[in-house]
Design a protein around this motif. Structure first.
Motif, PDB file in Angstrom:
ATOM      1  N   ARG A 172       0.552 -41.846  35.276  1.00  8.29           N
ATOM      2  CA  ARG A 172       0.852 -40.475  34.375  1.00  8.29           C
ATOM      3  C   ARG A 172       0.182 -40.495  32.883  1.00  8.29           C
ATOM      4  O   ARG A 172      -0.027 -41.385  32.327  1.00  8.29           O
ATOM      5  N   VAL A 173       0.133 -39.203  32.326  1.00  8.61           N
ATOM      6  CA  VAL A 173      -0.603 -38.917  31.221  1.00  8.61           C
ATOM      7  C   VAL A 173      -0.134 -37.854  30.492  1.00  8.61           C
ATOM      8  O   VAL A 173       0.626 -36.931  30.997  1.00  8.61           O
ATOM      9  N   GLY A 174      -0.150 -38.100  29.012  1.00  7.42           N
ATOM     10  CA  GLY A 174       0.201 -36.867  28.227  1.00  7.42           C
ATOM     11  C   GLY A 174       1.787 -36.990  27.713  1.00  7.42           C
ATOM     12  O   GLY A 174       2.392 -37.684  28.357  1.00  7.42           O
ATOM     13  N   GLN A 175       1.850 -35.943  26.847  1.00  4.19           N
ATOM     14  CA  GLN A 175       3.321 -35.583  26.441  1.00  4.19           C
ATOM     15  C   GLN A 175       4.195 -35.429  27.638  1.00  4.19           C
ATOM     16  O   GLN A 175       5.391 -35.721  27.865  1.00  4.19           O
ATOM     17  N   LEU A 176       3.696 -34.658  28.604  1.00  3.44           N
ATOM     18  CA  LEU A 176       4.382 -34.149  29.601  1.00  3.44           C
ATOM     19  C   LEU A 176       4.583 -35.250  30.780  1.00  3.44           C
ATOM     20  O   LEU A 176       5.291 -35.060  31.758  1.00  3.44           O
ATOM     21  N   ASP A 177       3.774 -36.119  30.657  1.00  7.03           N
ATOM     22  CA  ASP A 177       3.909 -37.527  31.462  1.00  7.03           C
ATOM     23  C   ASP A 177       3.881 -37.349  33.027  1.00  7.03           C
ATOM     24  O   ASP A 177       4.589 -37.921  33.724  1.00  7.03           O
ATOM     25  N   MET A 178       2.897 -36.507  33.394  1.00  9.21           N
ATOM     26  CA  MET A 178       2.733 -36.292  34.780  1.00  9.21           C
ATOM     27  C   MET A 178       1.481 -36.978  35.143  1.00  9.21           C
ATOM     28  O   MET A 178       0.420 -36.879  34.530  1.00  9.21           O
ATOM     29  N   ASN A 195      -5.789 -31.683  31.648  1.00  6.67           N
ATOM     30  CA  ASN A 195      -5.260 -32.771  30.642  1.00  6.67           C
ATOM     31  C   ASN A 195      -4.807 -31.938  29.293  1.00  6.67           C
ATOM     32  O   ASN A 195      -3.577 -32.289  28.920  1.00  6.67           O
ATOM     33  N   ARG A 219      -0.872 -31.923  27.839  1.00  9.13           N
ATOM     34  CA  ARG A 219      -0.830 -32.566  26.569  1.00  9.13           C
ATOM     35  C   ARG A 219      -1.386 -33.845  26.550  1.00  9.13           C
ATOM     36  O   ARG A 219      -0.660 -35.051  25.728  1.00  9.13           O
ATOM     37  N   ALA A 220      -2.262 -34.147  27.119  1.00  7.17           N
ATOM     38  CA  ALA A 220      -3.209 -35.531  27.202  1.00  7.17           C
ATOM     39  C   ALA A 220      -4.436 -35.460  26.568  1.00  7.17           C
ATOM     40  O   ALA A 220      -5.016 -34.072  26.274  1.00  7.17           O
TER      41      ALA A 220
END
Lengths: 157, 276
Positions: free
Chosen positions: B184-190, B238, B242-243
């Motif tokens: 998972r990456v970024g503020q959206l966490d996916m 990305n 929001r990564a």
């Protein structure tokens, strides 16, 4: 159902509250909240009621809730509704207000594998863009607005 | 609660079928291949073009209307152009420098290269040859020369099956790419998997999710009004979640590129593909 809490404990401060059946969550700069044993956040984050009309706007807004990215919803004027998540028609008949608030704040507490973003959480992210570090997707009041809107969805498709 | 959720999913699927009309994947006319490697988690391997509607498919399939062909043509020109202190073109040095002809290279990158001592992308192989065999300056990533040259080389293998290797000296890079795919990456966490493994064929708002294969890169995108590399696409993805975007050519992007190419082993090269 409770596994998720242990998993995210590393990222957030959890402490046992006076009541054995609740979890207390506190992140820097955010409103703290209690998760009940039935995985609900029963109290409004702001103490104020949500504005359902604004919640509906947030659900459409691509930079805010963007619920439509993944969910089919009774928002007829928007042409495109996503389908990677359950339909939200009638969701208020399936989940309580507190359960809905839990889903918006941090759905990973009830399903660690969910692709649903945590709309009120600032810690535990990998490689967040620096523009968003320390920020939540929705403010506490915006969470309340979305919850208030979802509570109006009491009819099936 | 769970039963109710499943009922809701059923309802959603009905809606999905109605909305998804018009793509070969949903109409049952897609080219579906079996994974060539038992380690591939996909049960069926489907090119991104089979998740697109007819307007985009027609643009890609007709070379006269495919806007990416201009870039391929430019690549063909500079492939033969002498550049650098050795007085040679890339065409002169490619086979000895890369160790394979252009058509084979088209299906083989990213690939471990002895000279470089690591897994490199096609872009990096081109620059390796320019610097070591031609005495020429490296091309800048995502500029016309590099896009032209990668598109031209990939086009030499158009219609041939992708066949990248993840074994031997490429194994560690494959493992890193796999780790990145599921992270998972970024503020959206996916992770990549949330959309492209768990939800391909489903709409995410107005866009139908594909399996995320890279057999058509460099790809012409209507949104870009031009041709772009896989790493440009990774940066776009990305940004959407929001990564932090990584630099073009970052070792993690090369690792992810190898992993994605391998998941699509057996698909044919479609460069230059067209997307909306």
């Amino acid at each position: 159902m409770r596994i998720g809490v242990a998993l995210i404990a590393g990222a957030m401060a959890f402490s046992m509250s006076a009541h054995a059946d609740t979890k207390f969550v506190k992140e820097d700069g955010l409103v703290s909240y209690m998760i009940t044993d039935s995985m609900a956040i029963n109290k409004s984050l702001t103490g104020a009621a949500g504005d359902a009309a604004n919640g509906r706007k947030l659900a459409i807004n691509r930079k805010k809730g963007n619920c439509l990215a993944c969910h089919v919803m009774p928002i007829a004027e928007q042409q495109f509704h996503g389908e990677t998540a359950p339909s939200l028609y009638g969701v208020a008949t399936r989940l309580s207000e507190g359960e809905l608030r839990m889903q918006i704040v941090n759905a990973k507490v009830t399903n660690e594998d969910t692709m649903m973003p945590s709309f009120y959480r600032t810690t535990g992210y990998n490689r967040p863009d620096k523009k968003f570090i320390g920020k939540t997707i929705l403010s506490a009041q915006e969470v309340e607005d979305v919850v208030a809107y979802l509570m109006t969805l009491d009819k099936d498709e | 609660m769970r039963n109710i959720m499943y009922a809701a999913v059923g309802l959603m699927m009905t809606t999905a079928t109605a909305m998804a009309a018009g793509t070969p994947y949903h109409e049952g006319s897609a080219t579906i291949i079996e994974p060539t490697d038992e380690r591939n988690p996909l049960a069926e391997v489907v090119s991104g073009i089979d998740f697109r509607k007819s307007m985009i498919r027609e643009m890609q399939e007709d070379e006269f209307s495919n806007p990416g062909m201009i870039v391929v043509d430019y690549g063909a020109e500079i492939w033969e152009q002498v550049d650098g202190t050795a007085g040679k073109s890339l065409s002169d040095v490619w086979e000895s420098c890369a160790g394979m002809d252009a058509a084979t290279a088209a299906v083989s990158y990213p690939r471990y290269h002895d000279g470089a001592g690591k897994v490199i992308s096609l872009e990096q192989q081109i620059n390796y040859c320019r610097e070591t065999a031609m005495g020429a300056e490296p091309y800048k990533w995502e500029k016309a020369d590099m896009l032209g040259m990668t598109a031209f080389i990939r086009y030499q293998g158009n219609g041939e099956a992708i066949n990248v290797s993840i074994d031997g000296p490429a194994a560690a890079t494959y493992e890193r790419g796999k780790e990145l795919y599921y992270q998972r990456v970024g503020q959206l966490d996916m992770s990549c998997a949330h959309c492209h493994e768990d939800n391909y064929g489903n709409y995410i708002r107005a866009d139908m999710l594909s399996q995320g294969h890279i057999n058509g890169f460099p790809t012409y995108r209507v949104k870009w009004n031009g041709v772009g590399s896989t790493h440009r696409r990774f940066r776009g993805c990305n940004g959407n979640i929001r990564a932090t975007k990584l630099a073009y050519g970052h070792e993690d992007y090369v690792a992810l590129e190898l992993y994605l190419a391998w998941r699509g082993n057996g698909l044919t090269v479609e460069t230059p593909a067209v997307r909306q």
